[in-house]
Design an enzyme around this catalytic site. Sequence first.
Site, short mmCIF file in Angstrom:
data_model
loop_
_atom_site.label_atom_id
_atom_site.label_comp_id
_atom_site.label_asym_id
_atom_site.label_seq_id
_atom_site.Cartn_x
_atom_site.Cartn_y
_atom_site.Cartn_z
N LYS A 97 -4.16 -19.83 -2.82
CA LYS A 97 -4.42 -18.43 -3.17
C LYS A 97 -3.84 -18.02 -4.52
O LYS A 97 -4.41 -17.17 -5.21
CB LYS A 97 -3.86 -17.51 -2.08
CG LYS A 97 -4.53 -17.64 -0.72
CD LYS A 97 -5.95 -17.11 -0.73
CE LYS A 97 -6.54 -17.08 0.68
NZ LYS A 97 -7.91 -16.52 0.71
N GLU A 119 -6.34 -7.10 0.68
CA GLU A 119 -6.21 -7.36 2.10
C GLU A 119 -5.64 -8.77 2.27
O GLU A 119 -5.67 -9.58 1.35
CB GLU A 119 -7.57 -7.28 2.78
CG GLU A 119 -8.41 -8.55 2.71
CD GLU A 119 -8.79 -9.00 1.30
OE1 GLU A 119 -8.95 -10.24 1.09
OE2 GLU A 119 -8.91 -8.16 0.40
N SER A 384 -5.60 -26.77 2.10
CA SER A 384 -5.51 -25.52 1.34
C SER A 384 -4.17 -24.80 1.46
O SER A 384 -3.85 -23.95 0.64
CB SER A 384 -6.63 -24.56 1.76
OG SER A 384 -6.59 -24.34 3.16
#
Length: 406
Positions: A97, A119, A384
Amino acid sequence: MDYATYLKNYPSKDGKFGKFGGAYLPPHLVPAMEEINDAYLTICQSSQFINELRRIRREFQGRPTPVYHCEKLSRLNDSKCQIYLKREDLNHTGAHKLNHCMGEGLLAKFMGKKRIIAETGAGQHGVALATAAAFFGLDCTIYMGAVDVAKQAPNVARMRVLGTKVVSVDRGQKTLKEAVDAAFEDYMENYKDTIYCIGSAVGPHPFPMMVRDFQYVVGQEAREQFLEMMGFLPDVVTACVGGGSNSIGMFLPFINDPVEIVGVEPLGRGKEMGEHAASMTYGEEGVMHGFDSIMLKDANGEPAPVYSIASGLDYPSVGPEHAFLREIGRVKYDVASDRDAIDAFFKLSRYEGIIPALESSHAVAYAIRRAKEMGQGSILVNLSGRGDKDIDYVIEKYGYGEEFKF
């Protein structure tokens, strides 16, 4: 299709990937999105911006992250097929991210914005954006469903330590969709001094394009590293798919190669509505949160209730580029259940000493299953994120894995 020129042709100027994507917005937000688009198209051609982003990735994020051979995991099924991981869990903050959050933070500074909002589901996007806010000196507010606030307490604590305001959303299912709704409402009221940094490759144009571009580094590194390590490309490249940011970044650098590409969705507890979040597998075309894609609908055509053990995957739609890639036949989509993901979670932990995020565990589960089917060859998985955030929840629900066979 000429995949060599794919990135130049998609999305179109109006943000379309074929018939998917676009920007379906209330009139007063159109100028705000155009401002973001114009600013992004300016800085993405700026050597100053690119060099600064590269410096941040190198000195702050710790990129490049390595590719790792799971030798012991590969031997599980008496298969000669080898499993490799792109270790995004080693990226600063523990997931992919931060790749787009630092880019969006740099964009916010360029535009003179004072505040960023978003969010989050699993909390990794929230932590990454809180980190970017601290790095760039910006105010930050994160919206998170109440269910996920309770489930992902370690990440909530990290966000607050970083100085970010975390707002618990208590309506509806109290998960990711409701968090997105609340963040959009905030943005509609405060867009003049705020940027909504969407947490995946979803939302109105230009966000699917921007997030994809910032995440492209994952697959770009992985392709170069695998070639250097092995002298050839993997047979299969795979990643989990919720909204689709980690997977789109992993997939696109391989799009022009003779490589099978597979996205793995959450089957949850089963095929019934409300028991899974496999949009591509069971959904149909629809518009939500400002973009057209494939989504799960209820009997009234509204976004259906969804569920996944992985908070970052329980979203009733998927990024428009994924919908397009499936439509043109370049990427396939499969599923892994909660049970599959938990089994993979413990297997990767026990055999390789790597505790994966529950989101990533879906892709690992698919790789284990597919390796047995293939018998030989190689599979490259985008791991990830790491599973620190999921440890308490997994132990509460499944103990320390005693019921699983190792």
